[in-house]
Motif scaffolding. Structure first.
Motif, mmCIF file in Angstrom:
data_model
loop_
_atom_site.group_PDB
_atom_site.id
_atom_site.type_symbol
_atom_site.label_atom_id
_atom_site.label_comp_id
_atom_site.label_asym_id
_atom_site.label_seq_id
_atom_site.Cartn_x
_atom_site.Cartn_y
_atom_site.Cartn_z
ATOM 1 N N ASP A 1 42.168 44.766 40.460
ATOM 2 C CA ASP A 1 41.404 45.157 39.073
ATOM 3 C C ASP A 1 42.057 44.730 37.866
ATOM 4 O OD1 ASP A 1 39.594 46.264 40.916
ATOM 5 O OD2 ASP A 1 40.790 48.497 40.575
ATOM 6 N N PRO B 1 38.843 33.865 51.233
ATOM 7 C CA PRO B 1 38.729 34.473 50.036
ATOM 8 C C PRO B 1 39.696 34.765 49.275
ATOM 9 C CG PRO B 1 37.620 35.777 51.528
ATOM 10 C CD PRO B 1 38.005 34.758 52.160
ATOM 11 N N SER B 2 40.000 34.877 48.029
ATOM 12 C CA SER B 2 41.318 35.357 47.326
ATOM 13 C C SER B 2 41.262 36.852 47.315
ATOM 14 C CB SER B 2 41.322 34.684 46.190
ATOM 15 O OG SER B 2 41.539 33.203 45.945
ATOM 16 N N GLU B 3 42.170 37.619 47.102
ATOM 17 C CA GLU B 3 42.382 38.800 46.883
ATOM 18 C C GLU B 3 42.599 39.208 45.227
ATOM 19 O OE1 GLU B 3 41.851 41.640 49.102
ATOM 20 O OE2 GLU B 3 41.287 40.199 50.678
ATOM 21 N N TYR B 4 41.742 39.761 44.587
ATOM 22 C CA TYR B 4 41.661 39.828 43.289
ATOM 23 C C TYR B 4 41.844 41.226 43.121
ATOM 24 C CZ TYR B 4 39.427 35.308 42.979
ATOM 25 O OH TYR B 4 39.133 33.964 42.800
ATOM 26 N N GLY C 1 34.076 34.047 40.263
ATOM 27 C CA GLY C 1 34.947 33.785 41.386
ATOM 28 C C GLY C 1 34.489 32.259 41.724
ATOM 29 N N ASP D 1 41.244 41.194 37.063
ATOM 30 C CA ASP D 1 39.600 41.132 36.966
ATOM 31 C C ASP D 1 39.517 41.685 35.471
ATOM 32 O OD1 ASP D 1 37.143 40.698 37.696
ATOM 33 O OD2 ASP D 1 36.914 43.008 37.895
ATOM 34 N N LYS E 1 32.589 42.523 39.771
ATOM 35 C CA LYS E 1 33.948 42.425 40.235
ATOM 36 C C LYS E 1 34.127 41.051 40.701
ATOM 37 C CE LYS E 1 35.642 47.131 40.892
ATOM 38 N NZ LYS E 1 36.948 47.172 40.075
ATOM 39 N N ARG E 2 35.284 40.644 40.430
ATOM 40 C CA ARG E 2 35.679 39.171 40.778
ATOM 41 C C ARG E 2 35.819 39.301 42.451
ATOM 42 N NH1 ARG E 2 38.955 36.033 37.849
ATOM 43 N NH2 ARG E 2 37.441 36.484 36.381
ATOM 44 N N ARG E 3 35.176 37.894 42.851
ATOM 45 C CA ARG E 3 35.237 37.833 44.326
ATOM 46 C C ARG E 3 34.764 36.329 44.492
ATOM 47 N NH1 ARG E 3 29.565 40.010 47.173
ATOM 48 N NH2 ARG E 3 30.095 38.175 48.494
ATOM 49 N N ASP E 4 35.067 35.823 45.745
ATOM 50 C CA ASP E 4 34.904 34.445 45.920
ATOM 51 C C ASP E 4 33.742 34.629 47.046
ATOM 52 O OD1 ASP E 4 37.033 33.623 44.744
ATOM 53 O OD2 ASP E 4 38.279 33.477 46.474
ATOM 54 N N GLN F 1 26.640 33.458 51.190
ATOM 55 C CA GLN F 1 26.814 34.903 50.334
ATOM 56 C C GLN F 1 26.145 34.669 48.799
ATOM 57 O OE1 GLN F 1 30.958 35.122 50.814
ATOM 58 N NE2 GLN F 1 30.837 36.785 52.217
#
Length: 195
Positions: A184, A179-182, A170, A187, A71-74, A79
């Motif tokens: 679903d 971080p951005s909120e993506y 990301g 994504d 899933k998309r995340r920064d 990390q």
């Protein structure tokens, strides 16, 4: 056809002493060829078995199984380091502030690969300078501001190649950046666009 002198007719290749010898030789050659193929197949099976049951074999086998799409995340640098192919079977790297899942290229970016040094890291400087030394990688955020125009163009070209070949997952966060909120939907839309 010819008369061999004993009253029997013989065709070319079946007459006299040579015909029986040639037939037996051909059969022998066939048997040797089949034996060689069986031995080769057995050897390849042995190598495959040894690779799976040897040290690290189970880990290599689990890496061969495809992982679900991430899933998309920064990511912060800290990390990102978790995804080095050792601590986590997924392999990520960053290029020009974008993070890519390069797990399917593990023979290149995995721990034993020629570019394994970039796994879980920001690879931008190393790719721009064509340097595969650990010294080319920074432990803190690298803004690449000291690179010249040719090196920055190289980074952008690498970024485009990674976009074409691997999943973008990301952004690499600058210190203090949130971080951005993506969603679903975002994504899914982006993943189908890349395919």
């Amino acid at each position: 056809m010819a008369d061999g002198g004993d009253g029997r007719l013989r065709t070319a290749g079946s007459g006299g002493d040579g015909g029986a010898g040639e037939s037996a030789g051909g059969g022998m050659l066939l048997h040797v060829g089949l034996l060689a193929l069986v031995l080769l197949a057995a050897y390849r099976l042995y190598l495959r078995w040894r690779k799976r049951s040897g040290p690290g074999g189970a880990a290599q086998q689990s890496q061969a199984d495809p992982l679900p799409r991430m899933k998309r995340r920064d990511f912060s640098l800290e990390q990102l380091r978790e995804f080095d192919g050792i601590r986590n079977p997924r392999i990520l790297l960053a290029v020009n502030g974008k993070v890519f899942d390069v797990t399917k290229g593990s023979k290149f970016y995995g721990p034993e690969g020629p570019y394994g040094i970039f796994a879980g890291r920001d690879a931008s400087r190393g790719l721009a300078t064509f340097c595969l030394d650990k010294d080319a990688l920074r432990d803190e955020f690298d803004d690449l501001s000291d690179l010249n125009a040719v090196q920055m163009e190289s980074v952008r070209e690498w970024e485009m190649q990674f976009k074409e070949k691997y999943d973008y997952v990301g952004r690499l966060l600058k210190p203090g950046e949130e971080p951005s909120e993506y969603t679903d939907e975002e994504d899914t839309k982006d993943h189908t666009k890349q395919e």
